[in-house]
Design a protein around this motif. Structure first.
Motif, mmCIF file in Angstrom:
data_model
loop_
_atom_site.group_PDB
_atom_site.id
_atom_site.type_symbol
_atom_site.label_atom_id
_atom_site.label_comp_id
_atom_site.label_asym_id
_atom_site.label_seq_id
_atom_site.Cartn_x
_atom_site.Cartn_y
_atom_site.Cartn_z
ATOM 1 N N ARG A 16 0.912 -1.288 0.095
ATOM 2 C CA ARG A 16 0.126 0.116 0.041
ATOM 3 C C ARG A 16 0.946 1.248 -0.015
ATOM 4 O O ARG A 16 0.556 2.148 -0.607
ATOM 5 C CB ARG A 16 -0.689 0.059 0.885
ATOM 6 N N GLU A 20 0.865 4.485 -2.656
ATOM 7 C CA GLU A 20 0.616 5.803 -2.430
ATOM 8 C C GLU A 20 1.584 6.811 -2.869
ATOM 9 O O GLU A 20 1.397 7.948 -3.219
ATOM 10 C CB GLU A 20 0.546 5.908 -0.888
ATOM 11 N N THR A 38 -10.513 -3.038 -3.173
ATOM 12 C CA THR A 38 -9.123 -2.748 -2.457
ATOM 13 C C THR A 38 -8.851 -1.382 -2.677
ATOM 14 O O THR A 38 -8.919 -0.850 -3.972
ATOM 15 C CB THR A 38 -8.052 -3.692 -2.476
ATOM 16 N N LEU A 39 -8.416 -0.492 -1.858
ATOM 17 C CA LEU A 39 -7.866 0.781 -2.154
ATOM 18 C C LEU A 39 -8.972 1.579 -2.662
ATOM 19 O O LEU A 39 -8.523 2.699 -3.220
ATOM 20 C CB LEU A 39 -6.729 0.886 -2.777
ATOM 21 N N ALA A 40 -10.111 1.588 -2.053
ATOM 22 C CA ALA A 40 -11.253 2.544 -2.575
ATOM 23 C C ALA A 40 -11.121 3.962 -2.332
ATOM 24 O O ALA A 40 -11.452 4.730 -3.122
ATOM 25 C CB ALA A 40 -12.597 2.100 -1.896
ATOM 26 N N ASP A 41 -10.342 4.122 -1.063
ATOM 27 C CA ASP A 41 -9.905 5.505 -0.947
ATOM 28 C C ASP A 41 -8.993 6.088 -1.842
ATOM 29 O O ASP A 41 -9.166 7.353 -2.248
ATOM 30 C CB ASP A 41 -9.477 5.928 0.476
ATOM 31 N N LEU A 42 -7.944 5.435 -2.310
ATOM 32 C CA LEU A 42 -7.174 5.765 -3.293
ATOM 33 C C LEU A 42 -7.606 5.990 -4.645
ATOM 34 O O LEU A 42 -7.369 6.766 -5.218
ATOM 35 C CB LEU A 42 -5.789 4.922 -3.280
ATOM 36 N N GLN A 43 -8.410 4.867 -4.840
ATOM 37 C CA GLN A 43 -9.171 5.022 -6.244
ATOM 38 C C GLN A 43 -9.966 6.091 -6.468
ATOM 39 O O GLN A 43 -10.253 6.697 -7.497
ATOM 40 C CB GLN A 43 -10.138 3.665 -6.490
ATOM 41 N N SER A 44 -10.854 6.792 -5.201
ATOM 42 C CA SER A 44 -11.540 7.854 -5.685
ATOM 43 C C SER A 44 -10.670 9.167 -5.552
ATOM 44 O O SER A 44 -11.093 10.125 -6.304
ATOM 45 C CB SER A 44 -12.642 7.968 -4.410
ATOM 46 N N ARG A 45 -9.521 9.066 -5.279
ATOM 47 C CA ARG A 45 -8.673 10.286 -5.063
ATOM 48 C C ARG A 45 -7.864 10.172 -6.700
ATOM 49 O O ARG A 45 -7.424 11.318 -7.035
ATOM 50 C CB ARG A 45 -7.607 10.344 -4.021
#
Length: 282
Positions: A16, A20, A38-45
């Motif tokens: 991870r 990032e 997985t990594l939904a937060d990063l995919q949205s950004r």
């Protein structure tokens, strides 16, 4: 210059962090995980620069399909990081048959399959780099980690051989050998059922240390920075990158001990060959 990464084991830990940092500096990343969520937060950004492909390392068809999807979605993948894996704590005879099969399927066969699947794509695009995350445990061994060591020593031999096979195609390899780091690795250790006979033995000592007294010095932030610098550097890549003071000291001690033992056996080793005179008569 923007690079594209394919990284496995991205849900936590070093994987991870690599995702990032690669995204933060403007690179593109294809992350591989058992769940596409997985990594939904990063995919949205980073919706344009991060994609996730489903991949279960214990399923070779899943690995090959995931790799093909990753390369189909990207015109070029510059760096492949084979990072997924886990540890199994327990003496060798304590491990169940299923535990033996699972750790070898994930850490060794899964990593081998990942590289087998990526090599044709890298060769067709004219080259690329593969960073295989091994461990200090690929060159040294602790009691109670025998099966984990089996997978790491195995993958190191595989990479050393494949690196020679694929060098003519511009494909470079480097083995990453971190020592213990402050990630979730220790908390996610699989546990073999302890046998009473091992109480008070070296295996039991490691088991007790793993429960809290083992001082973890490794900084995952610094380790991933070193991996990114390695990926960026001019070739040729080093065969290995050791990360952590304890890893350096432990590996150095083990290598010196092996050399000393080898040198003590020199006469025995040489005497096992035919002599020049005998070869001339054969």
């Amino acid at each position: 210059m923007e690079k594209t990464w394919l990284i496995t084991g991205v849900s936590s830990g070093l994987g991870r962090l690599l995702v990032e940092k690669a995204l933060f500096r403007g690179d593109r990343v294809v992350g591989a995980s058992r769940s596409e969520g997985t990594l939904a937060d990063l995919q949205s950004r980073y919706p344009q620069r991060l994609s996730i492909v489903a991949m279960d390392l214990k399923d070779q068809r899943s690995v090959r399909a995931g790799v093909d999807r990753a390369f189909a979605a990207s015109p070029r993948i510059d760096i492949v990081v084979s990072n997924a894996g886990y540890g199994l704590l327990g003496a060798a005879e304590e491990a169940s048959d299923a535990q033996v099969r699972d750790i070898i399927a994930t850490n060794l066969i899964g990593a081998i399959t990942l590289m087998q699947a990526t090599l044709p794509h890298l060769r067709n695009q004219g080259g690329g780099r593969i960073l295989q995350v091994s461990s200090e445990g690929g060159q040294i061994a602790y009691p109670a980690f025998s099966l984990y060591h089996a997978t790491k020593w195995g993958i190191e031999g595989f990479v050393e051989s494949v690196a020679q096979e694929t060098a003519p195609f511009g494909i470079e390899f480097s083995l990453i050998e971190p020592g213990p780091a402050r990630t979730a690795f220790g908390g996610n250790l699989a546990q073999a059922e302890p046998l009473a006979v091992y109480e008070g033995t070296p295996a039991d000592g490691i088991r007790q240390a793993a429960r809290g007294s083992w001082v973890i010095k490794g900084d995952p932030d610094r380790m991933t920075d070193a991996m990114i610098r390695l990926a960026d550097q001019e070739g040729p890549l080093p065969k290995r990158l050791v990360l952590g003071a304890d890893a350096y000291a432990g590996i150095r001690k083990a290598l010196l001990c092996r050399i000393e033992e080898l040198d003590r056996q020199k006469d025995v080793a040489i005497a096992a060959d035919f002599t020049e005179e005998e070869l001339a008569r054969l």
